[in-house]
Design an enzyme around this catalytic site. Structure first.
Site, PDB file in Angstrom:
ATOM      1  CG  ASP A 141      42.233  39.863  45.651  1.00 29.34           C
ATOM      2  OD1 ASP A 141      40.997  40.059  45.606  1.00 29.34           O
ATOM      3  OD2 ASP A 141      43.021  40.342  44.823  1.00 29.34           O
ATOM      4  NE  ARG A 143      40.447  42.709  44.220  1.00 29.87           N
ATOM      5  CZ  ARG A 143      41.424  43.507  43.798  1.00 29.87           C
ATOM      6  NH1 ARG A 143      41.139  44.709  43.356  1.00 29.87           N
ATOM      7  NH2 ARG A 143      42.675  43.098  43.823  1.00 29.87           N
TER       8      ARG A 143
END
Ligand SMILES: [Zn+2]
Length: 219
Positions: A141, A143
């Site tokens: 991840d 983000r």
């Protein structure tokens, strides 16, 4: 002192953060939104927030939606993104006010569209969504929610009721200075094509998906 006057066409200091560029009415099948466009000077991304009604500064019903071309535009059943986006837009309209920030650059939890498609190909061969990213040498991840926080600040929002099942999203927003007064679950009925993916999100990425308990084991 003429350097920083900022007249168009003259050289100005490099900007950082997000800048509000445009505000346009956007009638949709869900209701009439204002589409507020931002330029992220740090990454060069163009971003948009859909705002519905008159928003307060506190407790604003808010979705930070990570861009997912396959889910949002094509109706992919690999993930539940498209249904979540529609549910979030419906929810802010039902509430009478709220914000959906659509975050570009978040494809495949931040690895990009082509890498996401590669990861989906690996998942078709039996890897789960976490293993697939790792097999490609990519982060699980990547983000960042700093841009989302900047957009919310620009909209005068200091605290949100966050529509999300992802505790990491809440933590990240708080770290970027936006209070999360409440987390509002955004649970989508699973289907045979995404149940494995959703179970992985629950088991390996800590997503809060209690409704999966009620689903019989397919296949
Ligand atoms: Zn998706």
């Amino acid at each position: 002192m003429t350097e920083n006057i900022g007249v168009l066409g003259t050289k100005s200091a490099r900007r950082s953060g997000v800048e509000r560029v445009v505000n346009a009415p956007l009638p949709t099948v869900y209701g009439k939104f204002q589409a507020i466009g931002y330029l992220d000077h740090d990454r060069g991304d163009e971003q948009v927030a859909l705002v519905y009604g008159d928003i307060d500064s506190d407790g604003v019903l808010t979705r930070l939606h990570s861009e997912c071309l396959t889910g949002d535009a094509f109706g992919s059943q690999h993930c539940e993104c498209g249904d979540q986006l529609a549910a979030a837009l419906r929810a802010v309209v039902a509430e009478g006010s709220g914000i959906v920030v659509y975050l570009r650059g978040h494809e495949g939890r931040g690895i990009g569209l082509l890498a996401k498609l590669r990861a989906m190909a690996l998942q078709a061969e039996g890897l789960d969504t976490v293993e697939a990213n790792l097999a490609l040498g990519l982060p699980v991840d990547a983000r960042d929610y700093g841009v989302a926080a900047g957009i919310l600040r620009d909209l005068g929002v200091s605290s949100v009721r966050l529509m999300s099942n992802n505790p990491r999203k809440r933590e990240s927003l708080v770290q970027h200075g936006i209070e999360v007064a409440e987390t509002v679950p955004l649970l989508i009925e699973p289907c045979e094509n995404n149940i494995t993916y959703l179970r992985t999100k629950r088991e390996r990425l800590d997503h809060v998906l209690p409704h999966l308990d009620a689903v019989a084991h397919w296949s």
